[in-house]
Enzyme design. Structure first.
Site, PDB file in Angstrom:
ATOM      1  N   TYR A  54       0.840  -1.195   0.000  1.00 14.50           N
ATOM      2  CA  TYR A  54       0.000   0.000   0.000  1.00 14.50           C
ATOM      3  C   TYR A  54       0.878   1.249   0.000  1.00 14.50           C
ATOM      4  CZ  TYR A  54      -3.797  -3.197   1.364  1.00 14.50           C
ATOM      5  OH  TYR A  54      -4.712  -4.227   1.429  1.00 14.50           O
ATOM      6  N   GLN A 291     -16.627   9.090   8.403  1.00 16.23           N
ATOM      7  CA  GLN A 291     -16.901   7.856   7.682  1.00 16.23           C
ATOM      8  C   GLN A 291     -16.669   6.647   8.580  1.00 16.23           C
ATOM      9  OE1 GLN A 291     -14.140   8.601   4.421  1.00 16.23           O
ATOM     10  NE2 GLN A 291     -15.829   8.822   2.994  1.00 16.23           N
TER      11      GLN A 291
END
Length: 336
Positions: A54, A291
């Site tokens: 990542y 979120q």
């Protein structure tokens, strides 16, 4: 927050796992990433998932810095190995003994920890003997650098073979990390039954289908500014499968079902995957703390049979459930 056992082990993890794919070190600035991790901790999330690939290792560094100062024993930190890292040399990829042993050391340094709770094979390596891979994982466990072993996007047959070798080597392969959502159900036919038999749990990624199941994308309209569908660093490529007006129209028809259940559409999507008893945790990412807070509310929610059927009726043939898709979407050779 609710907690579930991971496979047939004694390890408990949070029903919601915070993952930092496509965000930390890439999509969002470090201070925003740290704010999301803090929000996850505040919401009761104890399980954090990342991978060396990542943002080409930057995501692990960001996560390690964000968790600095937390009691290590209260966290479950997961990472993965397979995809190319660093300059992408001939041995900077795959599941060879060389790459695994070098990668775990790099991951531990970036994560600022002496061990990870779960070390996962990010894909199946067709170019390395499985015996070599599992022996290397066994040595990582015996060195105390990982407590348990998992896999990601392996077929049922690959999982069976890996589990048998792990058992012979005296280590615990306890998890599978596949894509799974209302729209992508390819694991249900073969992977889940095999894992139920072997005592392996699913830690599922993309339960909101790259954000599509949140309802933010409207048919016939341009994607909202700043959304994943506009991200040229990888997000747009991952979501394009779902950017179809017919499918987006069906997703909008889920809204009244979510309203009736007292959930946001994103919460409904996360709660849906958690209805599968073989799923231990749903992986969620975030670019904003709110979120995280929204997704966490899905933990512990029970969806009745009528609602589950209504969801199926709305989505119809938009659902992808072909078990062969796990193999079809896997790399046939190492990616360099």
């Amino acid at each position: 927050m609710e907690f579930r056992y991971l496979g047939n082990s004694g390890l408990k993890i949070s029903e919601i796992t915070y993952g930092n794919w496509l965000t930390h070190g890439s999509q969002v600035e470090n201070d925003a990433a740290t704010a999301c991790v803090r929000a996850a901790l505040d919401a009761g999330i104890s399980t954090f998932d990342t991978a060396d690939v990542y943002a080409n290792t930057k995501a692990e560094t960001v996560l390690g810095e964000a968790l600095e100062g937390e009691r290590r024993e209260s966290l479950e930190i997961f990472t993965k190995v397979y995809w190319p890292t660093g300059p992408g040399g001939k041995n900077d990829t795959g599941l060879s003994r060389k790459h695994i042993m070098e990668s775990i050391n790099g991951s531990l340094t970036r994560l600022q920890t002496d061990y990870v709770d779960l070390y996962q094979a990010h894909r199946y390596d067709t170019e390395t003997p499985l015996e070599e891979t599992m022996q290397a994982f066994a040595d990582v466990v015996r060195q105390g650098k990982a407590l348990y072993i998992g896999v990601s996007e392996w077929t049922a047959d690959q999982i069976r073979a890996g589990h048998a070798l792990a058992k012979d080597l005296g280590i615990q392969l306890i998890s599978s990390q596949p894509q799974y959502s209302m729209l992508w159900r390819v694991i249900e036919g073969e992977v889940v039954p095999a894992c139920e038999e072997l005592g392996i749990s699913q830690i599922v990624w993309s339960p909101i289908a790259q954000g599509v199941l949140s309802g933010k994308y409207q048919p016939g309209q341009a994607p909202p500014a700043g959304s994943r569908a506009t991200d040229d660093k990888g997000g747009a490529d991952m979501i394009k499968r779902w950017m179809d007006d017919d499918l987006l129209t069906r997703v909008q028809q889920l809204r009244p079902l979510a309203d009736e259940a007292g959930l946001t559409m994103a919460q409904l999507a996360v709660a849906w995957v958690l209805q599968n008893p073989n799923v231990a945790s749903a992986l969620v990412g975030a670019s904003r703390p709110e979120q995280v807070e929204d997704n966490v509310a899905a933990a512990g929610k029970k969806l009745d049979a009528d609602l589950m059927k209504a969801i199926d009726d709305v989505l119809g043939d938009a659902v992808i459930d072909d078990p062969s898709m796990t193999e079809k979407t896997a790399p046939k050779t190492r990616v360099v």
